[in-house]
Design an enzyme around this catalytic site. Structure first.
Site, short mmCIF file in Angstrom:
data_model
loop_
_atom_site.label_atom_id
_atom_site.label_comp_id
_atom_site.label_asym_id
_atom_site.label_seq_id
_atom_site.Cartn_x
_atom_site.Cartn_y
_atom_site.Cartn_z
N LYS A 1 2.09 -3.56 6.82
CA LYS A 1 2.54 -3.53 5.41
C LYS A 1 4.05 -3.26 5.36
CE LYS A 1 -1.37 -4.44 3.45
NZ LYS A 1 -1.61 -5.81 2.99
N SER B 1 0.84 -1.20 0.00
CA SER B 1 0.00 0.00 0.00
C SER B 1 0.87 1.25 0.00
CB SER B 1 -0.86 -0.03 1.26
OG SER B 1 -1.47 1.22 1.48
N TYR C 1 -2.16 -1.12 11.04
CA TYR C 1 -2.33 -1.67 9.68
C TYR C 1 -1.15 -1.29 8.79
CZ TYR C 1 -3.87 -1.90 4.83
OH TYR C 1 -3.92 -2.13 3.47
P1 NAD Z 1 -10.91 -7.41 1.44
O1 NAD Z 1 -11.11 -7.42 2.91
O2 NAD Z 1 -12.08 -7.16 0.57
O3 NAD Z 1 -10.21 -8.77 0.99
C1 NAD Z 1 -9.30 -9.47 1.80
C2 NAD Z 1 -9.78 -10.91 1.88
O4 NAD Z 1 -8.85 -11.66 2.68
C3 NAD Z 1 -11.15 -11.05 2.56
O5 NAD Z 1 -12.02 -11.78 1.71
C4 NAD Z 1 -10.86 -11.79 3.85
O6 NAD Z 1 -11.91 -12.65 4.21
C5 NAD Z 1 -9.58 -12.54 3.51
N1 NAD Z 1 -8.71 -12.87 4.64
C6 NAD Z 1 -8.25 -12.05 5.63
N2 NAD Z 1 -7.46 -12.73 6.47
C7 NAD Z 1 -7.37 -14.00 5.98
C8 NAD Z 1 -6.68 -15.17 6.40
N3 NAD Z 1 -5.91 -15.18 7.50
N4 NAD Z 1 -6.82 -16.30 5.67
C9 NAD Z 1 -7.60 -16.31 4.56
N5 NAD Z 1 -8.28 -15.25 4.12
C10 NAD Z 1 -8.16 -14.10 4.83
O7 NAD Z 1 -9.76 -6.34 1.14
P2 NAD Z 1 -9.23 -5.75 -0.26
O8 NAD Z 1 -9.59 -4.31 -0.32
O9 NAD Z 1 -9.59 -6.65 -1.37
O10 NAD Z 1 -7.67 -5.79 0.01
C11 NAD Z 1 -6.84 -6.84 -0.49
C12 NAD Z 1 -5.41 -6.57 -0.10
O11 NAD Z 1 -5.00 -5.30 -0.63
C13 NAD Z 1 -5.16 -6.48 1.40
O12 NAD Z 1 -3.90 -7.05 1.68
C14 NAD Z 1 -5.14 -5.00 1.66
O13 NAD Z 1 -4.41 -4.68 2.82
C15 NAD Z 1 -4.46 -4.49 0.40
N6 NAD Z 1 -4.73 -3.07 0.11
C16 NAD Z 1 -6.03 -2.65 0.00
C17 NAD Z 1 -6.29 -1.31 -0.27
C18 NAD Z 1 -7.71 -0.79 -0.38
O14 NAD Z 1 -7.90 0.42 -0.34
N7 NAD Z 1 -8.72 -1.65 -0.54
C19 NAD Z 1 -5.23 -0.40 -0.43
C20 NAD Z 1 -3.92 -0.88 -0.33
C21 NAD Z 1 -3.69 -2.23 -0.06
N1 UFG Z 2 -13.01 10.72 3.21
C1 UFG Z 2 -14.02 11.63 3.51
N2 UFG Z 2 -15.20 11.15 3.97
C2 UFG Z 2 -15.42 9.81 4.17
C3 UFG Z 2 -14.39 8.89 3.86
C4 UFG Z 2 -13.19 9.40 3.39
O1 UFG Z 2 -13.85 12.84 3.35
O2 UFG Z 2 -16.52 9.45 4.63
C5 UFG Z 2 -11.74 11.25 2.69
C6 UFG Z 2 -10.58 10.93 3.61
O3 UFG Z 2 -10.47 11.92 4.61
C7 UFG Z 2 -9.42 10.93 2.63
C8 UFG Z 2 -10.06 10.43 1.31
O4 UFG Z 2 -11.44 10.61 1.47
O5 UFG Z 2 -8.96 12.22 2.46
C9 UFG Z 2 -9.76 8.98 1.01
O6 UFG Z 2 -10.10 8.22 2.17
P1 UFG Z 2 -10.19 6.63 2.14
O7 UFG Z 2 -10.52 6.17 3.53
O8 UFG Z 2 -11.06 6.17 1.03
O9 UFG Z 2 -8.72 6.22 1.74
P2 UFG Z 2 -7.35 6.54 2.47
O10 UFG Z 2 -6.55 7.34 1.48
O11 UFG Z 2 -7.50 7.09 3.82
O12 UFG Z 2 -6.85 5.06 2.73
C10 UFG Z 2 -6.40 4.26 1.69
C11 UFG Z 2 -6.65 2.78 1.95
C12 UFG Z 2 -5.84 2.28 3.10
C13 UFG Z 2 -4.42 2.73 2.98
C14 UFG Z 2 -4.33 4.22 2.78
C15 UFG Z 2 -2.94 4.73 2.55
O13 UFG Z 2 -8.02 2.54 2.20
O14 UFG Z 2 -5.87 0.86 3.08
O15 UFG Z 2 -5.05 4.54 1.61
O16 UFG Z 2 -2.94 6.12 2.45
F1 UFG Z 2 -3.74 2.41 4.11
#
Ligand code: NAD
Ligand code: UFG
Length: 339
Positions: free
Chosen positions: A157, A128, A153
């Protein structure tokens, strides 16, 4: 070339994993999905089956369960692993740091142990942009140092990436993809984001508010040092992110190097503010979106967007979709959920 095209996708029932499974299957890979369903259910697996017309090889199980993984790796001939499984809610991680460290780090270690024993070398990790914190220079490139993590969190990472940097030298071929802000849904509206409870992330909060599930969106702060005062992010369509994984895998499989570790930003390179995104949603969908400006959210970085030059150049990857496309797709998915 690898004889097997079978790829294990951990966390494949979740948001980004599910979209990647679709793109892997479109590219001709066979996929084995592992998920313990701690943050998902079978909805997206059913959606993938509808999109691809194929049955998914799904195994419910935990990445920390070595016996489960070993049995799976013994019965299937695996060419590589994409590791999405993790807990990902930034706020919750502050309340439950031990659970986050235990799940995210133990999962990684157990998967790598089983891979080593079963002689599987190719690994792609979901990292991330959170590892950068508020970077000194924007757009941020992969050389920027880690800043002190804002949350447990974020620390998981950073730790996972450091583990990978140690481990690859023993004969793994590893890529960490540092995602910026994934948004949107599959254009078919058959899969998308399904947050459990109140969404933390901006786009599901927008779509749930427009659908009438929530009263009002709060924009967290308009007094930042940005053009319109709201935070700036690099919003990337989840299907583009999924395609980046397929390109990364193909790149890994094409290289002959026996041990490597590469890190790539996956973002568009464009900074878009929260208010710009909110207004684009209203403009593109015509939906009503009640919102007001509220106080800053603790822990938010002011602005961050990617320098994606490395992935553009080395993998010939470029996004196909705009943030507006992603909003339209997220809205179509939300409307389907609302029915
Ligand atoms: P998500 O929660 O939708 O998907 C993660 C999946 O992993 C879930 O289905 C959950 O049930 C499963 N899981 C968690 N722990 C587990 C375990 N121990 N064994 C088996 N399954 C397990 O999340 P996502 O948004 O699809 O994120 C996927 C990956 O990307 C994560 O590693 C997350 O940290 C990373 N990531 C997400 C974002 C974002 O904004 N969504 C941003 C940066 C990185
Ligand atoms: N925001 C609002 N209102 C809301 C939700 C979010 O104004 O109800 C704003 C936040 O303040 C931020 C932007 O929208 O400025 C994006 O927020 P998100 O929560 O969607 O995303 P973030 O950038 O905070 O977080 C994302 C991922 C995390 C990761 C992070 C790293 O969700 O997994 O980027 O910066 F760790």
């Amino acid at each position: 070339m690898h004889a097997s095209k079978k790829i294990v996708v951990t966390g494949g029932a979740g948001y980004i994993g599910a979209h990647t499974v679709v793109e892997l299957m479109n590219a001709g890979y066979e996929v084995v999905v592992i998920d313990n369903l701690v943050n998902s259910d079978m909805t997206l697996i059913t959606g993938i089956e509808k999109i691809t017309g194929k049955k998914i090889n799904f195994h419910k199980g935990d990445c920390r369960d070595k016996t489960f993984l070993t049995n799976l790796f013994r019965t299937e001939s695996i060419a590589g692993v994409m590791h999405f499984a993790a807990l990902k809610a930034v706020g919750e991680s502050v309340q439950k740091p031990l659970e986050y460290h235990e799940n995210n780090i133990s999962s990684l270690i157990t998967v790598l142990q089983v891979m080593r024993e079963q002689k599987v070398k190719d690994f792609i990790f979901s990292s991330s942009c959170t590892v950068y914190g508020q970077p000194d220079n924007i757009p941020v490139d992969e050389h920027a140092p880690f800043k002190k993590a804002e949350s447990p969190y974020g620390l998981t990472k950073q730790i996972c990436e450091q583990i990978l940097e140690d481990v690859y030298k023993t004969g793994f071929r590893i890529i960490s993809l540092r995602y910026f802000n994934p948004i949107g849904a599959h254009p078919s509206a058959l899969i998308g984001e399904m947050p459990i409870g109140t969404p933390n992330n901006l786009v599901p909060y927008i779509t749930q508010t427009a659908a009438g599930w929530r009263d009002k969106l709060i924009v967290f702060g308009n007094d930042y040092n940005t053009p319109d005062g709201s935070c700036v992010r690099d919003f990337i369509h989840v299907v583009d992110l999924a395609e980046a994984h397929v390109k990364a895998l193909a790149w890994l499989q094409a290289t002959k190097t026996t041990a490597l570790y590469e890190v790539f930003n996956v973002g568009t390179g464009n900074g878009v503010s929260v208010l710009q995104l909110v207004n684009a949603f209203i403009r593109k969908t015509g939906a009503k979106l009640p919102f007001r400006i509220g106080p800053r959210r603790p822990g938010d970085v002011e602005k961050v967007y990617a320098n994606p030059e490395k992935i553009n150049r080395m993998m010939n990857w470029k996004p196909r979709y705009t943030p507006e496309d992603a909003l339209v797709h997220a809205w179509a998915w939300q409307q389907k959920l609302s029915r």
